[in-house]
Design a protein around this motif. Structure first.
Motif, PDB file in Angstrom:
ATOM      1  N   PRO A 119     -36.843 -20.940  14.242  1.00 13.01           N
ATOM      2  CA  PRO A 119     -35.378 -20.852  14.148  1.00 13.01           C
ATOM      3  C   PRO A 119     -34.676 -21.040  15.488  1.00 13.01           C
ATOM      4  O   PRO A 119     -33.571 -21.557  15.531  1.00 13.01           O
ATOM      5  N   SER A 143     -33.776 -14.368   9.269  1.00 12.92           N
ATOM      6  CA  SER A 143     -34.277 -15.735   9.476  1.00 12.92           C
ATOM      7  C   SER A 143     -33.922 -16.333  10.833  1.00 12.92           C
ATOM      8  O   SER A 143     -34.543 -17.292  11.268  1.00 12.92           O
ATOM      9  N   HIS A 146     -39.618 -19.807   7.504  1.00 12.29           N
ATOM     10  CA  HIS A 146     -39.758 -19.098   8.780  1.00 12.29           C
ATOM     11  C   HIS A 146     -41.252 -18.945   9.101  1.00 12.29           C
ATOM     12  O   HIS A 146     -42.045 -18.637   8.197  1.00 12.29           O
ATOM     13  N   LEU A 176     -35.922 -13.201   4.292  1.00 10.42           N
ATOM     14  CA  LEU A 176     -36.455 -14.178   5.244  1.00 10.42           C
ATOM     15  C   LEU A 176     -36.622 -15.511   4.521  1.00 10.42           C
ATOM     16  O   LEU A 176     -37.128 -15.555   3.396  1.00 10.42           O
TER      17      LEU A 176
END
Ligand code: CDP
Length: 587
Positions: free
Chosen positions: A230, A135, A186, A182
């Motif tokens: 991110p 992530s 995301h 994940l």
């Protein structure tokens, strides 16, 4: 530490035929030619004595290492408790990597990514499995500062991890297993959900989507939710939560992948939040860990904790025996931490601080068979809760006792236990329910908290001989009912279940259920019951018939959330040709 001499009166272990093969192939020591030179007795003594020897470090220890070694030997060779595979393989060999579960961070730079690939290879080589969150990696096609080029995104890197794993066998025995997670917010989430569309793709990985509370609320209200970059922590788009959940369900229906984990819930139970967030679990999902944390597991065989009632009829659980096993097992697992040598200094530091252990159970279906309680019943679900509450309470009490002898885990003061003035404990977590893929073969018991796959099946042995193998408690019950015959066993071996065999007593058909006889909801209820009193998580697959619909999977995913599970994995019969590890077959 000097080696303890094997007592001359040490009894030989009784080893079932399958265990003999597995032990010789994977666990007993071999010379450079591959010839086994260690007997099973020597193996169990090697493990028992080297783990007991750690006791000598503690001045205030209440037990003597030699006596403890004998207790550990008896504990393992009665198959009442077995430590995870790396401990059986490596304890006392000088290799010293004894934990099954690791989580590694994957940072958003080429250096960090390839460090993680290297570290994973080192862990696989030593017999452990690794979990990663992808992530933190910037989305595909986002800008790379240093070059002005575009990023490849989490998935392209995940393939590199998968390839590297392919080449490394764990301690020369089995291939490493991985978990890739994940977060649902995301930007590359849709690509990730579809990553295992083709059979065989990313076959060294289990994939799970990290679901947040915000996402689940958006599914419920049929709203959009934000996608967050991110690297910049900025919102760069949105998706409809229900549509994403739908695709997730569709893919799980097609292949069983991806699973889901409830990240916020996992972090709500994080015992040491000051050390950061939990982003991932180990490969089979039962052990959430902080980056660079490791955990060793061990499993109690509940099938051994059955007691026939005093009147010879009513049966019950032997609680005193279970208490004894839990206390000894907790001491064993805490000593394993001291006996372990981890492949990276960061891991040594993290494990040293929190001292997590994961004591769980196996042989649950065997115990239910003996108690004559059907797996798919409220009685079984209630009993699961009672058993696991007992195991957790006793494990915590054992951990408290160890804290009095050895001091609490070093991060205790800053942990949730320290804050609430609970404890002190020796271990930040004590309970985890593992799949016990290989341990259950060695112990000759049903695996983890799963129902049996088949009551009887045909095993191909050498020279094309066929051997009908049956669950011992089922065979005993048939004999008791005067219904046993080799012909019947062969018949049952063809289908695995007796559900439709009207000529057999109704009581037997009610009690001796298999995974395919059980409505999916019971799988989930059982998982939730065990989870209620498990510090970490529960490894469990909700088995579905091939005819299961997408709506049913939606319902299971949703109920897993409502019932308080930490995640869920489904498998629709026949939906994929190969499954990721965690069966006794390893590679
Ligand atoms: O029965 P055994 O101790 O061999 O393992 P398990 O209970 O089936 O799996 C426990 C954990 O061991 C998994 O969640 C993984 O972390 C690790 N494991 C692995 O790394 N590689 C495998 N092939 C199987 C398990």
């Amino acid at each position: 530490m000097s080696k303890m001499k094997m007592p001359t009166n040490l009894p030989d272990p009784i080893i079932n035929e399958n265990a003999k093969i597995v032990l010789a192939r994977r666990y007993q020591k071999k010379d450079t030619e591959g010839t086994v030179y260690e007997t099973a007795k020597e193996l169990f003594w090697r493990v028992a004595s080297s783990i007991a020897a750690e006791e000598a470090k503690y001045d205030r220890s209440t037990v003597k290492p030699a006596a403890l070694a004998r207790d550990f030997y008896d504990l393992m060779t009665s198959y009442s408790f077995l430590p995870n595979s790396p401990t059986l393989m490596n304890a006392g060999t000088g290799l010293g990597q004894l934990a099954a579960c690791f989580v590694l961070p994957v940072g958003d730079s080429i250096e960090d990514i390839f460090d993680a690939v290297k570290h994973a290879a080192m862990i696989h080589k030593s017999g452990g499995g690794t979990g990663f969150s992808f992530s933190r990696l910037r989305a595909k096609d986002s800008v790379v500062g240093s070059t002005g080029g575009v990023a490849s995104g989490p998935l392209s890197f995940l393939r590199i991890f998968n390839c590297a794993t392919e080449q490394i066998k764990q301690g020369g025995t089995r291939r490493g297993a991985n978990m890739g997670i994940l977060r649902v917010d995301h930007p590359d989430i849709l690509e990730f959900i579809k990553a295992k569309e083709r059979d065989g793709e990313l076959n060294n990985f289990n994939l799970s989507i990290g679901l947040t509370e915000a996402f689940m609320r958006a599914v419920e209200k049929n709203e959009d939710y934000d996608l967050v970059a991110p690297n910049s922590a900025t919102v760069i788009g949105s998706l409809n939560a229900r549509e994403v959940f739908n695709i997730l369900v569709q893919k799980a229906w097609e292949s069983g992948d991806p699973g889901i984990v409830f990240l916020d819930r996992i972090n709500r139970d994080n015992p040491t939040p000051t050390q950061g967030d939990i982003e991932s679990t180990n490969p089979c999902g039962e052990q959430p860990l902080l980056p660079y944390e490791a955990c060793n597991l061990g499993s109690i065989n509940l099938g051994n904790c059955y007691a026939r009632g005093h009147n010879g009829k009513d049966s019950e659980i032997d609680w005193d025996e279970l208490r004894r096993i839990v206390h000894l097992s907790v001491r064993f697992l805490d000593n394993v931490i001291d006996a372990s040598v981890y492949p990276l200094p960061q891991i040594t530091e993290m494990v040293g601080k929190n001292r997590k252990i994961g004591l769980g159970v196996m042989g649950w279906a065997d115990l239910l068979y003996q108690l004559r309680v059907p797996y798919n019943s409220q009685t079984a679900v209630d009993l699961a809760e009672r058993v696991m509450k007992f195991v957790r309470d006793e494990a915590r009490s054992a951990s408290k006792q160890l804290a009095a002898e050895r001091g609490p885990f070093p991060a205790y003061a800053e942990s949730v236990f320290g804050e609430a003035n609970l404890g002190p404990y020796r271990n930040a977590t004590t309970t985890t329910i593992a799949p016990t893929g290989t341990l259950s073969i060695i112990g000759g018991c049903s695996s983890g908290v799963e129902p049996l796959f088949a009551l009887s099946f045909v095993r191909n042995v050498m020279d094309n001989d066929k051997l009908v193998e049956s669950n011992p408690f089922f065979e005993a019950a048939l004999k008791e009912a005067d219904a046993h015959s080799p012909k019947l066993m062969e018949e049952i071996a063809k289908v695995g279940t007796i559900r439709k065999m009207d000529h057999l007593p109704e009581e037997l058909r009610r009690v001796f259920v298999t995974a395919m006889d059980i409505e999916p909801i019971w799988h989930l209820k059982m998982q939730a019951s065990f989870q209620k009193y498990t510090d970490n998580a529960v490894s469990k697959t909700v088995n579905l018939p091939n005819s299961a619909t997408k709506e049913e999977i939606w319902d299971i995913y949703w109920k897993a959330y409502e019932y308080g599970c930490k995640g869920v994995t489904v498998y629709r019969d026949g939906s994929k040709t190969s499954q990721v590890l965690c069966t006794g077959d390893g590679d």
